[in-house]
Design a protein around this motif. Structure first.
Motif, PDB file in Angstrom:
ATOM      1  N   LEU A 236       0.746  -1.219  -0.047  1.00  0.00           N
ATOM      2  CA  LEU A 236       0.105  -0.038   0.036  1.00  0.00           C
ATOM      3  C   LEU A 236       0.952   1.361   0.117  1.00  0.00           C
ATOM      4  N   GLY A 237       2.195   1.029   0.046  1.00  0.00           N
ATOM      5  CA  GLY A 237       2.992   2.224   0.017  1.00  0.00           C
ATOM      6  C   GLY A 237       4.181   2.193   0.973  1.00  0.00           C
ATOM      7  N   ALA A 238       5.462   2.614   0.590  1.00  0.00           N
ATOM      8  CA  ALA A 238       6.617   2.551   1.440  1.00  0.00           C
ATOM      9  C   ALA A 238       6.768   1.282   2.240  1.00  0.00           C
ATOM     10  N   LEU A 239       7.102   1.150   3.621  1.00  0.00           N
ATOM     11  CA  LEU A 239       7.242  -0.131   4.110  1.00  0.00           C
ATOM     12  C   LEU A 239       5.930  -0.722   4.619  1.00  0.00           C
ATOM     13  N   ASP A 240       5.333  -1.897   4.201  1.00  0.00           N
ATOM     14  CA  ASP A 240       4.321  -2.577   4.676  1.00  0.00           C
ATOM     15  C   ASP A 240       4.629  -3.907   5.353  1.00  0.00           C
ATOM     16  N   VAL A 241       3.992  -4.249   6.218  1.00  0.00           N
ATOM     17  CA  VAL A 241       3.970  -5.433   7.107  1.00  0.00           C
ATOM     18  C   VAL A 241       3.509  -6.585   6.331  1.00  0.00           C
ATOM     19  N   PHE A 242       4.045  -7.718   6.231  1.00  0.00           N
ATOM     20  CA  PHE A 242       3.572  -9.065   5.663  1.00  0.00           C
ATOM     21  C   PHE A 242       4.004 -10.064   6.478  1.00  0.00           C
ATOM     22  N   GLU A 243       3.056 -11.148   6.341  1.00  0.00           N
ATOM     23  CA  GLU A 243       2.854 -12.574   7.095  1.00  0.00           C
ATOM     24  C   GLU A 243       3.317 -13.423   5.989  1.00  0.00           C
ATOM     25  N   ALA A 244       4.265 -14.634   6.575  1.00  0.00           N
ATOM     26  CA  ALA A 244       4.601 -15.580   5.795  1.00  0.00           C
ATOM     27  C   ALA A 244       4.690 -16.904   6.790  1.00  0.00           C
ATOM     28  N   LYS A 245       3.933 -17.707   6.209  1.00  0.00           N
ATOM     29  CA  LYS A 245       3.549 -18.942   7.409  1.00  0.00           C
ATOM     30  C   LYS A 245       4.522 -19.875   6.807  1.00  0.00           C
ATOM     31  N   TYR A 246       5.151 -20.583   7.991  1.00  0.00           N
ATOM     32  CA  TYR A 246       6.294 -21.810   7.786  1.00  0.00           C
ATOM     33  C   TYR A 246       5.516 -23.126   7.582  1.00  0.00           C
ATOM     34  N   MET A 247       5.711 -23.713   6.442  1.00  0.00           N
ATOM     35  CA  MET A 247       5.309 -24.797   5.943  1.00  0.00           C
ATOM     36  C   MET A 247       6.179 -25.746   5.248  1.00  0.00           C
ATOM     37  N   ASP A 248       6.404 -27.131   5.492  1.00  0.00           N
ATOM     38  CA  ASP A 248       7.404 -27.894   5.005  1.00  0.00           C
ATOM     39  C   ASP A 248       8.932 -27.290   4.836  1.00  0.00           C
ATOM     40  N   ASN A 249       9.233 -26.922   5.890  1.00  0.00           N
ATOM     41  CA  ASN A 249      10.560 -26.208   6.149  1.00  0.00           C
ATOM     42  C   ASN A 249      10.596 -25.023   5.086  1.00  0.00           C
ATOM     43  N   ASN A 250       9.823 -24.445   4.714  1.00  0.00           N
ATOM     44  CA  ASN A 250       9.794 -23.210   4.101  1.00  0.00           C
ATOM     45  C   ASN A 250       8.703 -22.250   4.373  1.00  0.00           C
ATOM     46  N   TYR A 251       9.033 -20.796   3.929  1.00  0.00           N
ATOM     47  CA  TYR A 251       8.144 -19.756   4.070  1.00  0.00           C
ATOM     48  C   TYR A 251       7.195 -19.739   2.921  1.00  0.00           C
ATOM     49  N   THR A 252       5.976 -19.780   3.196  1.00  0.00           N
ATOM     50  CA  THR A 252       4.734 -19.454   1.838  1.00  0.00           C
ATOM     51  C   THR A 252       5.169 -18.177   1.396  1.00  0.00           C
ATOM     52  N   ASN A 253       4.499 -17.934   0.308  1.00  0.00           N
ATOM     53  CA  ASN A 253       4.561 -16.278  -0.150  1.00  0.00           C
ATOM     54  C   ASN A 253       3.902 -15.380   0.582  1.00  0.00           C
ATOM     55  N   PRO A 254       4.684 -14.251   0.905  1.00  0.00           N
ATOM     56  CA  PRO A 254       4.094 -13.331   1.978  1.00  0.00           C
ATOM     57  C   PRO A 254       2.938 -12.712   1.213  1.00  0.00           C
ATOM     58  N   VAL A 255       1.899 -12.665   2.425  1.00  0.00           N
ATOM     59  CA  VAL A 255       0.648 -12.001   2.226  1.00  0.00           C
ATOM     60  C   VAL A 255       0.577 -10.470   3.020  1.00  0.00           C
ATOM     61  N   ASN A 256       0.221  -9.573   2.401  1.00  0.00           N
ATOM     62  CA  ASN A 256       0.227  -8.232   2.681  1.00  0.00           C
ATOM     63  C   ASN A 256      -1.049  -8.171   3.854  1.00  0.00           C
ATOM     64  N   LEU A 257      -0.648  -7.575   5.169  1.00  0.00           N
ATOM     65  CA  LEU A 257      -1.681  -7.688   6.264  1.00  0.00           C
ATOM     66  C   LEU A 257      -2.819  -6.585   5.948  1.00  0.00           C
ATOM     67  N   GLY A 258      -2.661  -5.793   4.905  1.00  0.00           N
ATOM     68  CA  GLY A 258      -3.526  -4.928   4.835  1.00  0.00           C
ATOM     69  C   GLY A 258      -4.009  -3.728   5.423  1.00  0.00           C
ATOM     70  N   SER A 259      -5.267  -3.105   5.285  1.00  0.00           N
ATOM     71  CA  SER A 259      -5.476  -2.005   6.212  1.00  0.00           C
ATOM     72  C   SER A 259      -6.259  -2.509   7.291  1.00  0.00           C
ATOM     73  N   PRO A 260      -6.123  -2.015   8.472  1.00  0.00           N
ATOM     74  CA  PRO A 260      -5.722  -0.690   8.902  1.00  0.00           C
ATOM     75  C   PRO A 260      -4.103  -0.497   9.386  1.00  0.00           C
ATOM     76  N   ILE A 261      -3.716  -1.768   9.195  1.00  0.00           N
ATOM     77  CA  ILE A 261      -1.963  -1.977   9.645  1.00  0.00           C
ATOM     78  C   ILE A 261      -1.366  -1.423   8.675  1.00  0.00           C
ATOM     79  N   ASN A 262      -1.582  -1.425   7.533  1.00  0.00           N
ATOM     80  CA  ASN A 262      -0.739  -0.856   6.395  1.00  0.00           C
ATOM     81  C   ASN A 262      -1.407   0.113   5.826  1.00  0.00           C
ATOM     82  N   GLY A 263      -0.575   1.162   5.446  1.00  0.00           N
ATOM     83  CA  GLY A 263      -1.099   2.321   4.740  1.00  0.00           C
ATOM     84  C   GLY A 263      -0.113   3.074   3.822  1.00  0.00           C
ATOM     85  N   PRO A 264      -0.119   4.409   3.283  1.00  0.00           N
ATOM     86  CA  PRO A 264       0.700   4.797   2.450  1.00  0.00           C
ATOM     87  C   PRO A 264       2.162   5.143   2.929  1.00  0.00           C
TER      88      PRO A 264
END
Length: 182
Positions: free
Chosen positions: A130-158
């Protein structure tokens, strides 16, 4: 854990003497301290630090056997990447490993935190956000991290949103931001 071990970041400025690199740049380093009789002492610099690059933002896995951190060391994918290193039973450290894609990009990945299920939360300005630094989440499965998911608003913004941590039961969390309402 038992609350007697702390990993922290500080710069390599010691005793009024700047121990920077050849062009006098101060770098960040990770240290470990032990709680003894109410005092944090036995401060040890971790062996993968360098005066040529920075290491910072340490975060422990749930089982405290893996230390995650951020560095701009050469060989990474971008400006700053997230790395991991095993903490051996004898207290020594294994080989430093770049988490690689899909976590790291050619831009900045920073401020990792790991929850009780080893889900990683981190800030990035290289993943679609959503702009600049955003917070992402990646789950740990089968000894690897999944594709990061943007936590979206209201945590992330411009603006920059980063340093996300969540409670063990995931009922509340905290994060930092330089948004205008701050």
């Amino acid at each position: 854990g038992d609350g007697k071990t702390m990993y922290f970041t500080r710069d390599n400025y010691n005793d009024d003497k700047l121990e920077g690199d050849k062009i006098r740049v101060t770098h960040l380093k990770i240290y470990k301290a032990t709680l003894n009789n109410g005092n944090w002492d036995d401060v040890i610099e971790l062996p993968f630090n360098s005066n040529e690059y920075s290491c910072g933002h340490p975060a422990l896995s749930a089982d405290e056997k893996t230390l995650y951190f951020v560095s701009d060391m050469s060989g990474g994918l971008g400006a700053t990447d997230i790395y991991k290193v095993a903490i051996q039973d004898d207290g020594s450290y294994g080989e430093v490993k770049n988490l690689g894609a899909p976590i790291n990009t050619e831009a900045r990945e920073m401020f990792p935190s790991i929850d009780s299920e080893n889900t990683m939360y981190f800030a990035s300005d290289g993943h679609l956000g959503l702009g600049a630094l955003d917070v992402f989440e990646a789950k740990y499965m089968d000894n690897n991290y999944t594709n990061p998911v943007n936590l979206g608003s209201p945590i992330n913004g411009p603006r920059d949103d980063f340093s996300f941590v969540i409670s063990e039961d995931k009922s509340y969390g905290y994060f930092s931001s330089n948004r205008k309402e701050g």
